[in-house]
Design a protein around this motif. Structure first.
Motif, PDB file in Angstrom:
ATOM      1  N   ARG A 106       0.228  -1.217  -0.270  1.00 56.35           N
ATOM      2  CA  ARG A 106      -0.137  -0.415  -0.256  1.00 56.35           C
ATOM      3  C   ARG A 106       0.397   1.379  -0.081  1.00 56.35           C
ATOM      4  O   ARG A 106       2.044   1.323   0.236  1.00 56.35           O
ATOM      5  CB  ARG A 106      -0.986   0.115   0.973  1.00 56.35           C
ATOM      6  CG  ARG A 106       0.118  -0.015   2.492  1.00 56.35           C
ATOM      7  CD  ARG A 106       0.069   1.421   3.240  1.00 56.35           C
ATOM      8  NE  ARG A 106       0.825   0.987   4.358  1.00 56.35           N
ATOM      9  CZ  ARG A 106       2.484   1.457   4.371  1.00 56.35           C
ATOM     10  NH1 ARG A 106       2.632   1.778   3.452  1.00 56.35           N
ATOM     11  NH2 ARG A 106       3.038   1.579   5.433  1.00 56.35           N
ATOM     12  N   THR A 107       0.119   2.378  -0.900  1.00 60.39           N
ATOM     13  CA  THR A 107       0.821   3.744  -0.312  1.00 60.39           C
ATOM     14  C   THR A 107       1.070   4.652   1.563  1.00 60.39           C
ATOM     15  O   THR A 107      -0.238   4.124   1.396  1.00 60.39           O
ATOM     16  CB  THR A 107      -0.081   4.739  -1.420  1.00 60.39           C
ATOM     17  OG1 THR A 107       0.583   4.263  -2.615  1.00 60.39           O
ATOM     18  CG2 THR A 107       1.025   6.238  -1.066  1.00 60.39           C
ATOM     19  N   ASP A 108       1.675   5.322   1.647  1.00 56.52           N
ATOM     20  CA  ASP A 108       1.483   5.752   3.290  1.00 56.52           C
ATOM     21  C   ASP A 108       1.627   6.469   3.054  1.00 56.52           C
ATOM     22  O   ASP A 108       2.124   7.533   3.082  1.00 56.52           O
ATOM     23  CB  ASP A 108       3.317   5.242   4.137  1.00 56.52           C
ATOM     24  CG  ASP A 108       3.002   5.322   5.460  1.00 56.52           C
ATOM     25  OD1 ASP A 108       1.793   6.085   5.745  1.00 56.52           O
ATOM     26  OD2 ASP A 108       3.804   5.703   6.301  1.00 56.52           O
ATOM     27  N   ASN A 114       7.743   3.298   3.969  1.00 56.21           N
ATOM     28  CA  ASN A 114       7.783   3.176   2.282  1.00 56.21           C
ATOM     29  C   ASN A 114       7.557   1.527   2.988  1.00 56.21           C
ATOM     30  O   ASN A 114       7.527   0.818   3.545  1.00 56.21           O
ATOM     31  CB  ASN A 114       8.917   3.651   1.431  1.00 56.21           C
ATOM     32  CG  ASN A 114      10.247   2.861   1.939  1.00 56.21           C
ATOM     33  OD1 ASN A 114      10.569   1.910   2.403  1.00 56.21           O
ATOM     34  ND2 ASN A 114      10.974   3.866   2.189  1.00 56.21           N
ATOM     35  N   ASN A 115       7.233   1.130   1.806  1.00 57.13           N
ATOM     36  CA  ASN A 115       7.013  -0.286   0.935  1.00 57.13           C
ATOM     37  C   ASN A 115       8.465  -1.489   2.301  1.00 57.13           C
ATOM     38  O   ASN A 115       8.296  -2.494   2.827  1.00 57.13           O
ATOM     39  CB  ASN A 115       6.351  -0.475   0.269  1.00 57.13           C
ATOM     40  CG  ASN A 115       5.052   0.169  -0.292  1.00 57.13           C
ATOM     41  OD1 ASN A 115       5.287   0.893  -0.012  1.00 57.13           O
ATOM     42  ND2 ASN A 115       4.288  -1.036  -0.703  1.00 57.13           N
ATOM     43  N   GLY A 323     -14.423 -11.211   9.666  1.00 58.36           N
ATOM     44  CA  GLY A 323     -15.365  -9.561   9.581  1.00 58.36           C
ATOM     45  C   GLY A 323     -15.345  -9.216  11.137  1.00 58.36           C
ATOM     46  O   GLY A 323     -15.109  -9.622  12.552  1.00 58.36           O
ATOM     47  N   PRO A 324     -15.435  -8.084  11.204  1.00 65.83           N
ATOM     48  CA  PRO A 324     -16.059  -7.002   9.942  1.00 65.83           C
ATOM     49  C   PRO A 324     -13.779  -7.060   9.086  1.00 65.83           C
ATOM     50  O   PRO A 324     -13.441  -7.197  10.291  1.00 65.83           O
ATOM     51  CB  PRO A 324     -16.095  -5.582  10.415  1.00 65.83           C
ATOM     52  CG  PRO A 324     -15.652  -5.826  11.915  1.00 65.83           C
ATOM     53  CD  PRO A 324     -16.046  -7.496  12.383  1.00 65.83           C
ATOM     54  N   ILE A 325     -14.542  -6.326   7.802  1.00 65.48           N
ATOM     55  CA  ILE A 325     -13.086  -5.508   7.754  1.00 65.48           C
ATOM     56  C   ILE A 325     -12.958  -4.507   7.219  1.00 65.48           C
ATOM     57  O   ILE A 325     -13.585  -3.505   7.669  1.00 65.48           O
ATOM     58  CB  ILE A 325     -13.653  -6.414   5.639  1.00 65.48           C
ATOM     59  CG1 ILE A 325     -13.907  -7.426   5.314  1.00 65.48           C
ATOM     60  CG2 ILE A 325     -12.420  -5.887   5.120  1.00 65.48           C
ATOM     61  CD1 ILE A 325     -12.986  -9.088   6.129  1.00 65.48           C
ATOM     62  N   GLY A 326     -11.027  -4.303   7.609  1.00 69.16           N
ATOM     63  CA  GLY A 326     -11.056  -3.052   8.130  1.00 69.16           C
ATOM     64  C   GLY A 326     -10.542  -2.775   6.826  1.00 69.16           C
ATOM     65  O   GLY A 326     -10.831  -3.239   5.708  1.00 69.16           O
ATOM     66  N   ALA A 327     -10.417  -1.399   6.764  1.00 71.38           N
ATOM     67  CA  ALA A 327      -9.194  -0.475   5.610  1.00 71.38           C
ATOM     68  C   ALA A 327      -8.825  -1.431   4.717  1.00 71.38           C
ATOM     69  O   ALA A 327      -7.645  -1.301   3.154  1.00 71.38           O
ATOM     70  CB  ALA A 327      -9.062   1.273   5.561  1.00 71.38           C
ATOM     71  N   PRO A 346       0.574   5.662   9.750  1.00 72.72           N
ATOM     72  CA  PRO A 346       0.140   4.227   8.339  1.00 72.72           C
ATOM     73  C   PRO A 346      -0.092   3.102   8.403  1.00 72.72           C
ATOM     74  O   PRO A 346      -0.457   2.838   9.736  1.00 72.72           O
ATOM     75  CB  PRO A 346       1.913   3.902   7.978  1.00 72.72           C
ATOM     76  CG  PRO A 346       3.027   5.047   9.666  1.00 72.72           C
ATOM     77  CD  PRO A 346       1.582   5.700  10.123  1.00 72.72           C
ATOM     78  N   LEU A 347      -1.060   2.586   7.850  1.00 71.57           N
ATOM     79  CA  LEU A 347      -2.234   2.065   7.890  1.00 71.57           C
ATOM     80  C   LEU A 347      -1.713   0.523   8.254  1.00 71.57           C
ATOM     81  O   LEU A 347      -0.119   0.367   6.682  1.00 71.57           O
ATOM     82  CB  LEU A 347      -3.460   1.602   6.714  1.00 71.57           C
ATOM     83  CG  LEU A 347      -4.124   3.393   6.886  1.00 71.57           C
ATOM     84  CD1 LEU A 347      -5.509   2.722   6.511  1.00 71.57           C
ATOM     85  CD2 LEU A 347      -4.919   3.003   7.869  1.00 71.57           C
TER      86      LEU A 347
END
Length: 426
Positions: A106-108, A114-115, A323-327, A346-347
């Motif tokens: 993902r993009t931070d 960074n990844n 579940g539930p599913i997050g972002a 950062p997610l």
């Protein structure tokens, strides 16, 4: 936008009001029974245990930037000094393991990592013994305080309401899937100043215009288009399920249908609790989710008009499995996941909250986002499903200090850059 949309119950329905009241003793909470009428179930007693937050590190005051990197901050305390609970660390490790595939691609938007920064920690997490979870976090991470570090946390949970797959007497509130004409726009692709900002609308001719409001949808803007996933029994319970962004439908045959966030109409979220408070419709002691629900039920016409002042509408999709599913696209963990603003955390990153409530304090993983969860050090703690989760989330309002965990070595790289915001770049 998080798959579990925003929020809270009382505190988020109040749109972040600092004066929300936490239910401290047993009472009753209305739910919808199988026939769709309101009934009362016992609300578990819950006593808040106060705590003393860690004082944030001093920074030079300055206006907040649009991201964590531009806001700046300082290095936080050593992780070994944070007195992390063993059970919380184990939950956080499991949640982090689930997050790693997304972390690596993902993009931070926060600008902190960074990844590649996450590769080593994710490789270690894959086989780490959960009984030694604290050692994993102390060995792989260091802390960053974003801005002044002052944090505010609310809570959300997974509601369970009465519903039906088909429209029948007593089940007349449509639950819509995402319409094909909803267009999502990532504004960050058009301007660096808009990184992390998104809008949603629909196309009319050659122009992107706002999507239908809650009132327009309730008045039939989407009716007859085959978008109905199911039908809810109670409009008030469904309104609060939309606020949470995910939940379970208890079907007439006793089975369960799990629905997750499937999109949003792009309209701003408006906290109805704040409206009701400002108009003198509810007193301070009634500002829990249960108190707000009671007023809406006792005044159905006025309550419907109040709910319509929140123009935001959430679309759903049926899911199976965990579940539930997050972002991040993975299941969130009760008492282990938080929603955060991805421009400031950062997610997938661990977050340590040191708050004025013991239940909100500790180690969490940022796996979700929310329409009302905006800005530095703003978090929404997830409590799972059930009566206890409903009570805790419905009254969660905690203040203190937040520290973001980043992989070791990130601080050194950031400190080699220029100074931004009011403090040193973390």
């Amino acid at each position: 936008m998080r798959r579990i949309l925003c929020v809270v119950l009382a505190a988020q329905v109040l749109a972040g009001c600092a004066n929300s009241v936490v239910p401290r003793s047993a009472g009753s909470a209305p739910i919808a029974d199988r026939a769709g009428s309101a009934t009362a179930i016992p609300t578990p007693a819950y006593r808040i245990k106060p705590a003393t937050p860690i004082m944030p590190r001093a920074v030079t005051p300055a206006p907040a930037g649009p991201t964590a990197l531009s806001t700046g901050g300082v290095a936080g305390p050593d992780i070994a000094s944070l007195n992390i609970d063993k059970a919380a660390a184990s939950r956080a490790l499991v949640a982090f393991q689930l997050s790693c595939p997304a972390l690596l691609r993902r993009t931070d938007y926060s600008g902190l990592t960074n990844n590649a920064d996450w590769s080593s920690a994710c490789a270690s997490a894959a086989t780490w013994d959960r009984s030694r979870a604290i050692d994993f976090f102390t060995g792989n991470f260091e802390t960053v305080q974003v801005g002044d570090g002052k944090s505010y946390a609310t809570g959300y949970y997974e509601p369970e309401i009465a519903g039906s797959r088909v429209r029948t007497p007593g089940y007349t509130v449509p639950i819509y899937g995402r319409p094909a004409d909803v267009i999502d726009v990532d504004l960050g692709k058009f301007s660096d100043k808009l990184v992390g900002k998104k809008i949603s609308g629909r196309v009319s001719g050659t122009t992107l215009i706002p999507y239908y409001t809650r009132s327009e949808i309730e008045d039939g803007a989407l009716a007859g288009k085959g978008l109905e996933l199911a039908w809810a029994a109670d409009p008030v319970e469904f309104f609060f399920l939309q606020v949470q962004g995910s939940g379970k439908l208890q079907l007439p045959d006793g089975s369960t249908m799990q629905i997750a966030y499937g999109g949003q109409n792009g309209r701003d979220y408006t906290g109805i609790g704040a409206l009701m408070r400002d108009r003198g419709l509810v007193m301070p002691g009634q500002l829990s989710m249960q108190g707000i629900m009671a007023y809406l039920r006792a005044h159905p016409d006025e309550g419907r008009a109040i709910m319509r002042e929140n123009k935001s509408w959430v679309f759903f999709r049926e899911i199976t499995g965990d579940g539930p599913i997050g972002a991040l696209g993975v299941a969130v963990t009760g008492r282990g996941s938080v929603a955060a603003d991805p421009a400031f955390a950062p997610l997938g990153a661990p977050v340590f909250l040191s708050m004025d409530r013991a239940d909100a304090s500790g180690l969490w993983i940022a796996q979700d986002t929310g329409g009302a969860i905006k800005g530095a050090n703003r978090f929404d703690t997830f409590w799972g499903a059930g009566a206890d989760a409903r009570v805790i989330a419905g009254g969660m309002s905690a203040r203190g200090t937040a520290f973001i965990f980043v992989p070791k070595g990130v601080l050194a790289r950031l400190q080699s850059g220029s100074t931004t915001g009011g403090g040193t770049t973390p």
